[in-house]
Scaffold this active site. Structure first.
Site, PDB file in Angstrom:
ATOM      1  N   GLY A  57       0.833  -1.219   0.000  1.00  0.00           N
ATOM      2  CA  GLY A  57       0.000   0.000   0.000  1.00  0.00           C
ATOM      3  C   GLY A  57       0.858   1.256   0.000  1.00  0.00           C
TER       4      GLY A  57
ATOM      5  N   LEU B 250       1.226   3.840   2.130  1.00  0.00           N
ATOM      6  CA  LEU B 250       2.000   4.219   3.325  1.00  0.00           C
ATOM      7  C   LEU B 250       3.298   3.413   3.402  1.00  0.00           C
ATOM      8  CD1 LEU B 250       2.025   5.904   5.992  1.00  0.00           C
ATOM      9  CD2 LEU B 250       1.201   3.835   7.120  1.00  0.00           C
TER      10      LEU B 250
ATOM     11  N   HIS C 276      -3.996  15.394  15.320  1.00  0.00           N
ATOM     12  CA  HIS C 276      -2.719  16.098  15.368  1.00  0.00           C
ATOM     13  C   HIS C 276      -2.783  17.410  16.164  1.00  0.00           C
ATOM     14  CE1 HIS C 276      -2.098  13.140  12.374  1.00  0.00           C
ATOM     15  NE2 HIS C 276      -2.505  13.831  11.337  1.00  0.00           N
TER      16      HIS C 276
HETATM   17  C1  BG6 Z   1      -2.918  13.284   7.780  1.00  0.00           C
HETATM   18  C2  BG6 Z   1      -4.192  13.815   7.196  1.00  0.00           C
HETATM   19  O1  BG6 Z   1      -3.154  12.618   8.994  1.00  0.00           O
HETATM   20  O2  BG6 Z   1      -2.021  14.370   8.009  1.00  0.00           O
HETATM   21  C3  BG6 Z   1      -3.933  14.603   5.926  1.00  0.00           C
HETATM   22  O3  BG6 Z   1      -5.058  12.713   6.913  1.00  0.00           O
HETATM   23  C4  BG6 Z   1      -2.905  15.685   6.174  1.00  0.00           C
HETATM   24  O4  BG6 Z   1      -5.128  15.180   5.419  1.00  0.00           O
HETATM   25  C5  BG6 Z   1      -1.680  15.095   6.841  1.00  0.00           C
HETATM   26  O5  BG6 Z   1      -2.559  16.286   4.937  1.00  0.00           O
HETATM   27  C6  BG6 Z   1      -0.708  16.179   7.239  1.00  0.00           C
HETATM   28  O6  BG6 Z   1       0.482  15.591   7.678  1.00  0.00           O
HETATM   29  P1  BG6 Z   1       1.867  16.373   7.555  1.00  0.00           P
HETATM   30  O7  BG6 Z   1       2.841  15.507   8.257  1.00  0.00           O
HETATM   31  O8  BG6 Z   1       2.129  16.504   6.081  1.00  0.00           O
HETATM   32  O9  BG6 Z   1       1.653  17.703   8.192  1.00  0.00           O
END
Ligand code: BG6
Length: 491
Positions: A17, A19, A243
């Site tokens: 996949g 990731l 986050h």
């Molecule tokens: C992911 C979200 O968890 O975090 C995304 O699903 C987002 O939509 C991404 O773009 C942002 O991660 P980073 O590390 O690029 O700030």
């Protein structure tokens, strides 16, 4: 501080996949380049397709070639590729997990400490754990067994509880590693250290000195090819629930009793549970949502969200802002404004802290801000008022601006750090179930209210700043969205 790693086998479900291709295999290879993988680490990719070992190893090579365009050390590559194996788990095969067990039982190849990384669809988290348990692959006796669950852990509080109930039939909390990849970012880990290893910050980190706090994540990217996923999720659940609330927890929590995983997680849990529930009866004063319309990003015309989705009726937000209060003595009365957006004018993640007005004001606008930059720039900036040299009494704002990252520093991807923590058995940068639950408990009422409200959602042109209407959530007239503006003057 480095922890020892036991010999172990990493079992990567969803190995072909996105990731795995973009983050996990390149991340593991980087750890090998840095000499951080134990000699006897093995990696077994698990996927639905039947692929022979040579083809699989060639596929891994192509993942690395894509990521490391400038080439890489051949000797480390040979070592890395020899660590890798593949196991096909076709969904139609009722014996697939018994066969996996038989493969893994070859102790001459696979160390028996097992870490499973579930990079699979969220609906498959519980069934995979159950199937592993049914063949005895989750049981810890002489060896440890750990399971990484990717984000999202549920889609609301009830589904998170259901998932938790299903997996804890087979796993103890200490075996469960729930991912929030922001916790693998060095810049987030730095919040705790910067706050508590400096005497100058802690005394002013409270409602006596702080007017309000903004935690912001804006992206210039749109939803891309994830329209269906995004439309069932929205900005609030995609970013704020996870986050941004974790960033807030690190910004606002009390000093942990120590830096053990329990110490850090207990302090975060306490903070998350002290956030006052958002009053749904007054939602419009506390929460704001919007969608990006067509606009211009870096000189390029881009379509709006509804056009990309092909559904004009969606009320799903690509911009979400909340006002939160924390019910404890340190933060009583201090609003925390958290926001996230796709397709805004800048891509920036930061914590902006505005201090209360000083007793002497030369200009009405004079303010002190402290900004902790998370990305793209990892920095700490303090804005202070200073006299403009000359005959008059005039002040201007100057910035003390320090980079938290130096050019010579290693840039470690969040997933690299998290994979290493997993092998070390350090779950401080993974979520405890109480964190996941507290985060859902907070956002669920807003998600529900927004889903039921079918009025057209505010639109903002792609590439613009926050919609003006979002200001309704501010507590005071003189509050405004802080951007990452560089000040003028000599640098
Ligand atoms: C992911 C979200 O968890 O975090 C995304 O699903 C987002 O939509 C991404 O773009 C942002 O991660 P980073 O590390 O690029 O700030």
């Amino acid at each position: 501080m480095t922890n020892k790693i036991d010999p172990c086998t990493l079992v990567l479900f969803g190995a072909s996949g996105n990731l795995a291709r973009v983050k996990l295999y390149p991340g593991l290879f980087r750890l090998d380049l840095l000499g951080r993988l134990p000699d006897d680490l093995k990696i077994i990719g698990v996927g639905r397709q039947i692929v022979d070992l040579d083809a699989w190893r060639a596929d891994i090579k192509s993942m690395l070639d894509t990521k490391f365009k400038k080439g890489y050390d051949q000797a480390v590559f040979e070592r890395f590729i020899a660590r890798n194996f593949y196991h096909a788990n076709p969904p139609t095969d009722p014996d697939a997990f018994s066969k996996l067990k038989a493969t893994l039982s070859d102790e001459s190849v696979f160390p028996q400490n097992l870490a499973y990384f579930l990079s699979v669809r969220p609906v498959d988290f519980a069934p995979v754990v159950e199937s592993l348990a049914n063949v005895g692959l989750t049981q810890e006796d002489k060896y440890w067994r750990r399971v990484v669950i990717e984000k999202p852990f549920g889609t609301d509080l009830p589904s998170a509880k259901t998932l938790q109930a299903a997996i804890t039939k087979h796993l103890k909390e200490s075996q469960i590693y729930r991912i929030d990849h922001y916790l693998g970012k060095s810049a987030l880990q730095n919040i705790l250290l910067q706050r508590f290893t400096n005497t100058v910050l802690e005394p002013i980190w409270n409602n006596q000195y702080i007017d309000h706090v903004q935690i912001t994540n804006t992206e210039m990217l749109g939803v891309g090819d994830r329209t269906q996923f995004y439309d069932s999720t929205g900005a609030l659940r995609d970013m704020l629930q996870s986050h941004i609330l974790q960033t807030l927890a690190l910004t606002a929590m009390e000093q942990p009793k120590d830096l053990t995983p329990e110490g850090v997680r207990d302090a975060k849990i306490k903070l998350l549970e002290e956030i006052r529930p958002i009053p749904v009866s007054e939602l419009e004063k506390h929460a704001f949502r919007a969608q990006y319309a067509a606009g211009n990003i870096n000189g390029e015309q881009v379509p709006g969200y509804l056009d990309e989705l092909g559904n004009k009726d969606s009320v799903v937000e690509t911009y979400a802002a909340l006002k939160l209060f924390i019910d404890n003595p340190r933060w009583k009365g201090v609003p925390f404004y958290i926001r996230t957006a796709k397709r805004l004018h800048e891509a920036d993640t930061r914590i902006s802290i505005r201090f209360k007005k000083a007793p002497l004001q030369i200009n009405d606008q004079d303010q002190n801000w402290l900004i902790i930059g998370i990305q793209p720039r990892e920095c700490i900036k303090l804005e202070v008022q200073s006299k403009i040299p000359g005959l008059d009494i005039q002040t201007r704002t100057i910035q003390l601006d320090a980079a938290n990252r130096w050019e010579s520093d290693d840039s470690v991807d969040a997933y690299e750090a998290l994979l290493l923590n997993l092998m070390q058995g350090d779950n401080s940068n993974y979520l405890h179930i109480s964190e996941a639950e507290a985060q859902w408990r907070l956002v669920d009422p807003v998600v529900k209210a927004w889903a039921e409200d079918k009025r057209p959602v505010h639109q903002y042109p792609a590439g613009s700043r926050d919609p003006l209407e979002s200001k309704v959530i501010f507590e005071a007239e003189d509050q405004f969205w802080r951007y990452s503006i560089e000040l003028g003057g000599d640098k």
